[in-house]
Design a protein around this motif. Structure first.
Motif, short mmCIF file in Angstrom:
data_model
loop_
_atom_site.label_atom_id
_atom_site.label_comp_id
_atom_site.label_asym_id
_atom_site.label_seq_id
_atom_site.Cartn_x
_atom_site.Cartn_y
_atom_site.Cartn_z
N ASN A 1 -9.53 13.14 0.99
CA ASN A 1 -9.99 14.06 -0.06
C ASN A 1 -10.29 13.33 -1.37
O ASN A 1 -11.30 13.57 -2.02
CB ASN A 1 -8.95 15.14 -0.30
N THR A 2 -9.41 12.41 -1.73
CA THR A 2 -9.60 11.67 -2.99
C THR A 2 -10.19 10.29 -2.77
O THR A 2 -10.67 9.66 -3.71
CB THR A 2 -8.26 11.51 -3.72
N LEU A 3 -10.11 9.79 -1.51
CA LEU A 3 -10.52 8.43 -1.14
C LEU A 3 -9.71 7.37 -1.88
O LEU A 3 -10.16 6.24 -2.06
CB LEU A 3 -12.02 8.23 -1.37
N LYS A 4 -8.52 7.74 -2.30
CA LYS A 4 -7.62 6.78 -2.93
C LYS A 4 -6.75 6.12 -1.84
O LYS A 4 -6.31 6.79 -0.90
CB LYS A 4 -6.73 7.47 -3.96
N PRO A 5 -6.48 4.83 -1.97
CA PRO A 5 -5.58 4.17 -1.02
C PRO A 5 -4.18 4.77 -1.06
O PRO A 5 -3.67 5.12 -2.13
CB PRO A 5 -5.56 2.71 -1.49
N ILE A 6 -3.58 4.93 0.11
CA ILE A 6 -2.21 5.44 0.23
C ILE A 6 -1.24 4.28 0.46
O ILE A 6 -0.25 4.14 -0.24
CB ILE A 6 -2.10 6.46 1.38
N ARG A 7 -1.53 3.47 1.44
CA ARG A 7 -0.70 2.29 1.72
C ARG A 7 -1.52 1.27 2.48
O ARG A 7 -2.54 1.58 3.09
CB ARG A 7 0.57 2.67 2.49
N GLU A 8 -1.04 0.03 2.44
CA GLU A 8 -1.68 -1.07 3.15
C GLU A 8 -0.68 -1.66 4.13
O GLU A 8 0.49 -1.86 3.79
CB GLU A 8 -2.16 -2.13 2.16
N TYR A 9 -1.14 -1.90 5.35
CA TYR A 9 -0.29 -2.48 6.40
C TYR A 9 -0.70 -3.93 6.62
O TYR A 9 -1.88 -4.22 6.81
CB TYR A 9 -0.43 -1.70 7.70
N ASN A 10 0.26 -4.82 6.61
CA ASN A 10 0.02 -6.23 6.87
C ASN A 10 0.94 -6.66 8.01
O ASN A 10 2.16 -6.57 7.90
CB ASN A 10 0.29 -7.06 5.62
#
Length: 241
Positions: free
Chosen positions: A88-97
């Motif tokens: 909806n906002t296209l904001k990042p939520i989390r990143e997986y490494n």
């Protein structure tokens, strides 16, 4: 006095609109896309890597992008990176490494994701070429972290040379992968159980001389296929099996 002001402003508006209409008439196609751009939400600038994956997870309603910046496997000290975003906002939520280490014939490789798909329950799948065949991985990528495993079953041979895209058809819960102009599928549940056999494999071969890039489905199993050279989006006439 206010009526005169309003009339003056209206004359200015009419004059500006006339100029806009004149410019639009010179290049209507450009302004058609400009009008569309006014209605969309833009994300912040993020690393999309090769740009091969944009996956939707029905379980948490989030988007996932694999940041695959090379087409080869990774050094053993380097991570795969997957970005989770709010649709909806296209904001990042989390990143997986995370690393995908696999040992074969005494050699340890750090496999790089190039495909990613989710089923209705949020199970994650990705696949890659292995020799002349194709292997599958399954697991979870969500707020609880990353847990992936390799399916004990794989395709001994595959059609096509490239590994373009992967998708789950919600109507039949089959996992499809795209290679050149060939669509191949196996039951997603059997991948989770590492128990599919040759009779479970369906494939459809096209003589399109096109580069099939990616595939997605609606809830009825209608397929939408993106092809290149030239770019074209195609819709299946009936649900894919």
């Amino acid at each position: 006095a206010y009526t005169k002001k309003i009339a003056g402003y209206q004359n200015q508006i009419d004059s500006y609109q006339s100029q806009i209409d004149s410019v639009k008439s010179q290049d209507p196609e450009m302004f058609k896309y400009a009008d569309i751009a006014q209605t969309v939400t833009l994300s912040p600038q993020v690393d999309i890597g090769h740009g091969q994956t944009l996956s939707f997870n029905p379980a948490n309603q989030h988007l996932y992008i694999v940041e695959d910046n090379t087409l080869s496997d990774l050094p053993t000290d380097q991570d795969n990176t997957v970005l989770e975003m709010d649709p909806n906002t296209l904001k990042p939520i989390r990143e997986y490494n995370f690393k995908m280490l696999q040992t074969q014939d005494g050699q340890t490789s750090n496999l790089q994701l190039h495909t990613l798909a989710f089923d209705a329950n949020g199970n994650a799948y990705w696949g890659r070429k292995r020799g002349n065949g194709y292997m599958f991985f399954y697991g979870r990528i969500d707020q609880d972290g990353v847990k992936m495993a390799v399916s004990k079953e794989m395709l001994a041979s595959r059609g096509g040379a490239t590994n373009q895209g992967m998708a789950v058809n919600p109507a039949n819960n089959r996992l499809y992968f795209v290679s050149d102009d060939i669509l191949t599928s196996v039951p997603a549940n059997e991948v989770l159980k590492s128990s599919f056999s040759s009779k479970d494999v369906h494939y459809q071969v096209f003589n399109s001389h096109r580069e099939f890039e990616s595939l997605t489905f609606d809830q009825d199993g209608i397929g939408y296929l993106l092809a290149l050279w030239p770019a074209e989006l195609m819709k299946s006439a009936q649900p894919l099996n």
